[in-house]
Design an enzyme around this catalytic site. Structure first.
Site, mmCIF file in Angstrom:
data_model
loop_
_atom_site.group_PDB
_atom_site.id
_atom_site.type_symbol
_atom_site.label_atom_id
_atom_site.label_comp_id
_atom_site.label_asym_id
_atom_site.label_seq_id
_atom_site.Cartn_x
_atom_site.Cartn_y
_atom_site.Cartn_z
ATOM 1 N N ASN A 51 -11.753 -21.840 26.939
ATOM 2 C CA ASN A 51 -11.380 -23.256 27.071
ATOM 3 C C ASN A 51 -12.140 -23.931 28.224
ATOM 4 O O ASN A 51 -11.843 -25.055 28.593
ATOM 5 C CB ASN A 51 -9.871 -23.400 27.290
ATOM 6 C CG ASN A 51 -9.391 -22.703 28.559
ATOM 7 O OD1 ASN A 51 -10.193 -22.176 29.331
ATOM 8 N ND2 ASN A 51 -8.092 -22.697 28.775
ATOM 9 N N GLU A 63 -7.479 -24.201 34.803
ATOM 10 C CA GLU A 63 -7.379 -24.542 33.395
ATOM 11 C C GLU A 63 -7.712 -26.023 33.174
ATOM 12 O O GLU A 63 -7.680 -26.819 34.118
ATOM 13 C CB GLU A 63 -5.941 -24.271 32.921
ATOM 14 C CG GLU A 63 -5.486 -22.817 33.094
ATOM 15 C CD GLU A 63 -6.031 -21.874 32.019
ATOM 16 O OE1 GLU A 63 -7.125 -22.122 31.469
ATOM 17 O OE2 GLU A 63 -5.360 -20.877 31.739
ATOM 18 N N HIS A 86 -12.340 -22.740 31.368
ATOM 19 C CA HIS A 86 -11.808 -22.527 32.725
ATOM 20 C C HIS A 86 -12.763 -21.679 33.563
ATOM 21 O O HIS A 86 -13.531 -20.877 33.047
ATOM 22 C CB HIS A 86 -10.381 -21.944 32.704
ATOM 23 C CG HIS A 86 -10.244 -20.506 32.326
ATOM 24 N ND1 HIS A 86 -9.131 -19.997 31.691
ATOM 25 C CD2 HIS A 86 -11.064 -19.439 32.502
ATOM 26 C CE1 HIS A 86 -9.275 -18.704 31.513
ATOM 27 N NE2 HIS A 86 -10.445 -18.333 31.976
ATOM 28 N N ASP A 124 -9.159 -14.842 41.677
ATOM 29 C CA ASP A 124 -7.782 -15.033 41.216
ATOM 30 C C ASP A 124 -7.008 -13.732 41.120
ATOM 31 O O ASP A 124 -7.559 -12.637 41.225
ATOM 32 C CB ASP A 124 -7.767 -15.767 39.865
ATOM 33 C CG ASP A 124 -8.898 -15.321 38.931
ATOM 34 O OD1 ASP A 124 -9.402 -14.206 39.117
ATOM 35 O OD2 ASP A 124 -9.263 -16.085 38.042
HETATM 36 C C1 F6R Z 1 -11.543 -13.792 36.137
HETATM 37 C C2 F6R Z 1 -11.655 -15.229 35.936
HETATM 38 C C3 F6R Z 1 -11.729 -15.832 34.578
HETATM 39 C C4 F6R Z 1 -12.675 -15.101 33.637
HETATM 40 C C5 F6R Z 1 -12.671 -15.749 32.258
HETATM 41 C C6 F6R Z 1 -13.533 -14.988 31.274
HETATM 42 O O1 F6R Z 1 -11.470 -13.481 37.512
HETATM 43 O O2 F6R Z 1 -11.675 -15.936 36.900
HETATM 44 O O3 F6R Z 1 -12.117 -17.176 34.701
HETATM 45 O O4 F6R Z 1 -13.963 -15.127 34.175
HETATM 46 O O5 F6R Z 1 -11.363 -15.795 31.777
HETATM 47 O O6 F6R Z 1 -12.979 -13.728 31.060
HETATM 48 P P1 F6R Z 1 -13.734 -12.636 30.196
HETATM 49 O O7 F6R Z 1 -14.926 -12.212 30.949
HETATM 50 O O8 F6R Z 1 -12.734 -11.502 30.053
HETATM 51 O O9 F6R Z 1 -14.069 -13.285 28.888
#
Ligand code: F6R
Length: 234
Positions: free
Chosen positions: A135, A142, A137, A66
């Site tokens: 959440n 989401e 994702h 992303d």
């Molecule tokens: C990042 C991504 C997100 C993160 C998720 C957890 O490229 O795709 O899904 O993996 O938000 O983020 P952290 O590791 O910062 O808790």
């Protein structure tokens, strides 16, 4: 499916070993990569292996999950900047072999299509790294009424904006939109490794031990044939 490991360091080391074995077996493989706080230790371990001449990135190709809409590659919070500083600038990967969605693309629908075609042209993903949002994702897919398929432009939820605000001067500066690889593309990866720190224990259990539902996007991974979840105990 859930492998509980002692701590963050052990999680990062075990994940790096999985990546090392995969790259050594298939030097030109396609890695699906993630950003966020969780994979930083893994990337540090990969850099160490590279410096010890135990890993060669010359033929490796990467596609990231992303990118924020509206941030240039030079913006310190863009995911391109993150990948360059945590991994790409520190190993011998060829920059042309690294791919992220373009958050500055003038037409998001065109960019989503381009990204899907690019992933297809590489032959899909061999090894996909994931983190998990609090959440549930994965990527920026989401909680929703249906699972996404291909790359999508998404509105970030307040919860995600709030979770990511720690990295920006204030919540108002967090982009409200992102481009994310879709769930179907992730599900088509041959192998998936999901890393989760101890604070994600509840959502990991909900995703992997609860019902499969688009309200908890990561729950779809229960239907994948080859997933390793490394959950740190502390
Ligand atoms: C990042 C991504 C997100 C993160 C998720 C957890 O490229 O795709 O899904 O993996 O938000 O983020 P952290 O590791 O910062 O808790």
């Amino acid at each position: 499916m859930i492998q509980r490991v002692d701590n963050y360091e052990e999680m990062s080391r075990i994940a790096a070993k999985l990546f090392q074995v995969a790259i050594q077996k298939q030097p030109g493989l396609v890695l699906g990569l993630a950003t966020g706080t969780t994979p930083i230790g893994l990337y540090d371990n990969l850099v160490e292996l590279y410096r010890a001449r135990e890993l060669d990135f010359h033929f490796v190709r990467t596609v990231n999950l992303d990118e924020y809409v509206g941030l240039t590659a030079a913006h310190v919070q863009s995911y391109r900047y993150f990948m360059n500083t945590h991994l790409f600038d520190r190993v011998n990967i060829q920059r042309d072999n690294t791919h992220l969605p373009d958050g500055m693309a003038p037409d998001l629908a065109v960019e989503c299509k381009r990204y899907d075609e690019m992933v297809d042209s590489l032959g899909g993903i061999d090894l996909q790294l994931l983190g998990i949002g609090r959440n549930g994702h994965i990527g920026f897919n989401e909680p929703a009424d249906v699972f996404s398929t291909g790359t999508v432009a998404v509105d970030l939820t307040d919860d995600t904006i709030d979770a990511n605000a720690r990295l920006f001067a204030n919540a108002g500066e967090v982009p409200k939109k992102a481009i994310s690889m879709g769930i179907k593309t992730i599900m088509l990866a041959k192998k998936v490794v999901l890393l989760a720190t101890a604070d994600k224990k509840d959502i990991v259990e909900k995703a992997f031990l609860g019902p499969i539902t688009p309200r908890v996007p990561a729950s779809i991974l229960q239907a994948h044939q080859n997933v390793t979840v490394l959950l740190a105990k502390e």
